[in-house]
Design an enzyme around this catalytic site. Sequence first.
Site, PDB file in Angstrom:
ATOM      1  N   ASN A  69      65.288  55.243  33.652  1.00 14.28           N
ATOM      2  CA  ASN A  69      66.349  53.053  33.078  1.00 14.28           C
ATOM      3  C   ASN A  69      66.947  53.341  34.645  1.00 14.28           C
ATOM      4  O   ASN A  69      67.709  51.635  34.207  1.00 14.28           O
ATOM      5  CB  ASN A  69      67.391  54.825  32.525  1.00 14.28           C
ATOM      6  N   GLY A 139      61.585  50.905  29.388  1.00 10.83           N
ATOM      7  CA  GLY A 139      61.890  51.124  27.872  1.00 10.83           C
ATOM      8  C   GLY A 139      61.814  51.358  26.708  1.00 10.83           C
ATOM      9  O   GLY A 139      61.026  49.723  27.292  1.00 10.83           O
ATOM     10  N   ASN A 141      61.555  52.814  22.935  1.00 10.60           N
ATOM     11  CA  ASN A 141      61.838  52.713  21.231  1.00 10.60           C
ATOM     12  C   ASN A 141      63.006  52.936  21.242  1.00 10.60           C
ATOM     13  O   ASN A 141      63.152  53.630  20.550  1.00 10.60           O
ATOM     14  CB  ASN A 141      60.373  54.081  21.337  1.00 10.60           C
ATOM     15  N   GLN A 363      55.158  59.150  23.355  1.00 12.89           N
ATOM     16  CA  GLN A 363      56.463  59.172  23.709  1.00 12.89           C
ATOM     17  C   GLN A 363      56.764  59.024  25.327  1.00 12.89           C
ATOM     18  O   GLN A 363      57.198  58.967  26.463  1.00 12.89           O
ATOM     19  CB  GLN A 363      57.720  59.339  22.564  1.00 12.89           C
ATOM     20  N   ASP A 524     -10.729  50.819  54.061  1.00 16.52           N
ATOM     21  CA  ASP A 524     -11.171  50.032  54.550  1.00 16.52           C
ATOM     22  C   ASP A 524     -10.791  49.817  56.278  1.00 16.52           C
ATOM     23  O   ASP A 524      -9.303  49.936  56.428  1.00 16.52           O
ATOM     24  CB  ASP A 524     -11.384  48.918  53.341  1.00 16.52           C
ATOM     25  N   TYR A 780      -9.151  18.038  36.551  1.00 20.21           N
ATOM     26  CA  TYR A 780      -9.130  16.593  36.656  1.00 20.21           C
ATOM     27  C   TYR A 780      -8.724  15.915  37.755  1.00 20.21           C
ATOM     28  O   TYR A 780      -8.582  14.360  37.765  1.00 20.21           O
ATOM     29  CB  TYR A 780      -8.427  16.369  35.626  1.00 20.21           C
TER      30      TYR A 780
END
Length: 1406
Positions: A69, A139, A141, A363, A524, A780
């Site tokens: 508070n 505060g 509730n 609460q 190799d 091609y």
Amino acid sequence: MSEPKTASERYQKISQLEHILKRPDTYIGSVEIQEQEQWIYDEETDCMIDKTVNIVPGLFKIFDEILVNAADNKVRDPSMKRIDVTINPEENFIEVRNDGKGIPIEIHEKEKIYIPELIFGHLLTSSNYDDDEKKVTGGRNGYGAKLCNIFSTEFTLETADPKNGRKYVQTWENNMNVCHPPKITSYKKGPSYTKVAFKPDLSRFGMESLDSDILGVMRRRVYDINGSVRDVNVYLNGKPLKIRNFKNYVELYLKSLEKMRKMDNGESDTTPSNIPTILYERVSDRWEIAFAVSDISFKQVSFVNSIATTTGGTHVNYIADQIVRKVSDILKKKKKNIKPYQIKNNMFIFINCLIENPAFTSQTKEQLTTRVKDFGSRCDISSDYINKIMKTDLATKIFEIADENANNALKKSDGSRKSRITDYPKLEDANKAGTKDGYKCTLILTEGDSALSLAVAGLAVVGRDYYGCYPLRGKMLNVREATADQILKNAEIQAIKKIMGLQHRKKYEDTKSLRYGHLMIMTDQDHDGSHIKGLIINFIETSFPGLLDIPGFLIEFITPIVKVTITKPIKKVISFFNLPDYEKWREEESHKYSWKQKYYKGLGTSTSPEIIEYFSNLDTHLKKFHALQGDDKDLIDLAFSKKKADDRKEWLRQYEPGTVLDPTLNEIPISDFINKELILFSLADNVRSIPSVLDGFKPGQRKVLYTCFKKNLTTEKKVANLAPAVSDYTAYHHGEQALVQTIIGMAQNFVGTNNIYFLKPNGAFGTRATGGKDAAAARYIYTELNKIARKVFHPADDPLFRYVQEDEKTVEPEWYLPVVPMVLINGAEGIGTGWSTSIPPFNPLDVVNNIRHLLNDEEMDDMHPWFRGWTGTMEKIESQRYRMYGRIEQVGPNTLEITELPARTWTSTIKEHLLLGLGGSEKVKPWIKDMEEQHAETIKFIIKLTDEEMTKTRKLGFYERFKLISPISLQNMVAFDYRGKIKKYDHVHEILKDFYEVRLEYYQKRKDYMTGRLQWEAEKLSFQVKFIKMIIDKSLIVTNKPKKQLISELEELGFPRINKEGKPHFGKIDEEVEAIISEDEDEDLEESEEATRKKDKDDESTVNGPEELFGTYEYLLGLKIWSLTKERYEKLLKQKQEKETELENLLKLSAKDLWNNDLDDFLTAYEDFQKMDLFLRNSAVPKTKGGKRKRKGGDDDDYDPSGKKKPARRIKKIKKEDDFDRILIKPQAKIKAKRPVKVKVEPPSSAASTPSVKEELGVSDVTSNASTPSTTIFDQKVKQENSDESGISAFSSKFNKIASAFDEDAPLDQITSEDTSVKESSAPAAKKKAPPKRKAKVVESSEDELSDANLSEQDDEEVVPVRRQRSSRQTAKKSYAEPIEISDEEDFIDDDEDEEVDSDESFNDE
């Protein structure tokens, strides 16, 4: 028994006050003493301590409500500056006082009582019930302070407001059941304040007094308020707290962490402290965060609107998840098996935030439940903050934990010493493996299954008791930075552990606990084999410490790289284990024997009998690796650690070409293996990726050009056929598809590719739309050599190069030496091992100018990147950095036209950007109104914008918004220098100087070679004249005489032998050598020409002999009978005089003269190339025939033998130089010296009033890609000062006369003296077999010279003339042009091209 209760007795109604007292846990939590982990403040050490305490949560909560508070009042009244907290445990008295705006002292209009009494003495009253109002207070509730009143024996409220002159004091007793009337007095002076004093009802909490545990938690809560409420001074029991901000508050916790660390490590308090680093950041007015590294598990201290959320909540997850995600992204690049929880468990985070209308689980308000989107603000963790976190020891701790977990996981797959293993069918297990004699056994690891069969054959020699074999599939995993999951899933590693009996991270001092005591590598003898050896060494050193310290544990099995079979005068086989030894023997000893060589590229080349021979001589073929010594571990780390990339770059740069491992060593130091053998693997990757500074080529490109030169590819060839031909002629080992892509890249001619392309793109070789990715399939498209190729790579240089030996073949040179540095003209890009390169292309004319400056000992001009056909702007922004701009202009009020892109920014890329602006996406709003494409050979986008977007685009910049800017850098120009060493060049002039020095040296070498060649030719002709004269005079009889006697007489008469290179050898030679030469000549006479060709084609190895060095008398004894005529004698005398004249002319020229002559020829060819290039790029119909063939056959058929061939479409012949001039060649204007990005684009109507770029920006030092020399090669035709009749043209005519007049295989009765005078014949038709390619020769030749059997067989040469020195030097600024005539054979499409294309005859004829 008591009587049962009635229903009325069971169901009761009580007041809310009674409910709170009976069920307190709903409102304030438990009222019983509980054991909890809590941070408490320790006055003695002045820090927070994480301690197990016994407290009553409900008692702590009512105290906390009063504190919150007081803190909330700071939000209501920012002028509040002080909070006083008094805790008196002796009197069970607590008081909280705050200044600032107090409670209104007035009667509530509705409730008719004073507002202070309403707030503190009546339940369900609050100022927080308006949910439309966003508040950041604690505060919510309407309980808060009233709960403190209810659980107190005495509760007093005092508030004062000097503005209204009143002071209000009221007291409640007996759990708020007794309310005393308020005392209201006058209060004129003094500050506004509110004070709450209460005596908690300890009986309801099962306590008799306030003990030390609850006092420690209450004191910490006071410190919480001090740290979480800004700009407020907090006093505890009359003493000010020293905390000034949230960061000071966090430091109280870190002191505790350091103290805990000392306790864990057994350190005394006097040990110097090492307090963890605090990373604090105030993100906004509503968010403050701090980070530290946690030692044990995830910890957090957080506040929401001054409420201590001791169990966290959504706000903690919001911050922690961001940190974990971003740190994880960084760590995964270094170690992929890091899990998010491993990061979080090492974090200690502190959060102080303000949340709008916060919601909690209860609460007690220990955990926030508000969703992130409802916070009312954001807290985005910045990259800078994450980088600071990464500089702490967080990563180290995470890696340590991850490694420990990984090691535990890897230990689950450990091997053990057991006698039988059944999990690996390919394992050829030693009989003694896994027994008490297992440490004597050797496991042979082979490179693949084919090598396994050879090793198994060798077991027949050494036996199976102490030798086992197992094949590796591919390469080993680099375990140094591999994750545990990767290692566990790697079949090879798991197999080796099981077969050897290895245990992860075990420190080995001997091998008696293993199934095998030795590990032998059989790979190799190539770079990949060396890499496999290195990976195995890396695996053992990383995973099994101590094994490499044991002498003789690691062994390698070596096989020959080259075997020489001597056939005369003795039969013998010599094995060479490296190429330098072979080359030394070839130079010093080979002339004594007749011999042939065979290259062994892999184990598969060896036969089973040879393997048995190797295993029978293990002393020669087994090499032990020396135990670790000195810096060996650091070198292994250097070779395989990703962290050592920069060090590895320097390691590769310092390598001296030619450095090889000494094959005579019985024990190979690991340092020698890494520095002299393993390094070659990394270098090989760089050689494939980084060009040579001399020719600008990578090996694949060089192989393609070599094949084209070798086969004289002047008629087009299908790319699908050219690629395998290159592979065959140059022993290419990396797949034909890679060659296909290389060929396509060398022939691409769209803007942004080669400034000079040496192969013609006859077909769809890709376009600027996708950067060449749209090229047609290789079956091609066709290609052939561009005419400019041999003006850049002069054939007279070919004999000077050092050629690579591959698979019994002499293939391409180590590098070519072009007339101009192609690495600058075409540029280069590549990424290798440790090194990458990016060299932009430059204008050939600028390069030629600078070469001539160097030739004249002048300063070089600056050169700027240049792209053929590109019309954008090149801006120099720093010494080594440029910026490329496309072209955009405003053609209407809201219409823009893009007509050029930055070079190498492809059309599709810009199109995607424009389409995104047109259609938009989830993240991007549409901003283009309409867009059209009108491309042809050039770029053209038409874009329409709205008025609003046009204004926005002007502010952003046209070039920026349309992405028409691209950087180009000269800061990473890397190439191999002439010594074969990697070199980084800081300036293009350095590249040009390096090239210049070597090129000029080789012009002198060319002159020396041509001089020597002319002298040899003149001497040869002299001896031929002498020989014929002696036969005519009958002073020398060659008939009916033993060959040995004849040769002896020739030696006594001073006639030299001449070898294939044309070098004479005077004097006698050893009888043994003479016998070998004579025997070889007799064998040649016995073989028919057809049999000889078949033998050369079928045999893998070529028979060599002393005649290569000493030569033979074939140039005399091989003369045709008609050469003994008088006419031939006179012709030889004339030829001799001509040779001497040519020699005199050559000696008058310097190396610089030769180079200048070549530059003149290059410039002429380059002019023709530019015309041809423009013609091809502007041609409406591309040259391709893939479509027709596809329609005749199946989908994949290139040729249908059953179908009837149709004549190819012909393009009208170009006979006049004016035909090229019909194509309009617009000179590219120089770009103004301004940054186009700043230019205000105006519609055409206002162009006249638009200020110039120069006036608007005042920027200089801008170069234009479109600029041309002052005298362009297209604006005028300048005749050459010296006619080509004395040069190439005259020579070509004479050569054609000779070639058409004489046939090497013609019978004597068809050749007469009249044949020496022939008419000039035209070049053969395209379908006819081309004459054999001939080596470079300096002078004009006569018919007689080519008629020699000796020269016909040995000197396949193309004669190249010495050009006369021009009377005045041509420079790049003055260009020359000559008419271009393309005959039937040089037409773009020939009548007979179908027949030529489908035949591989020209590539198979040797």
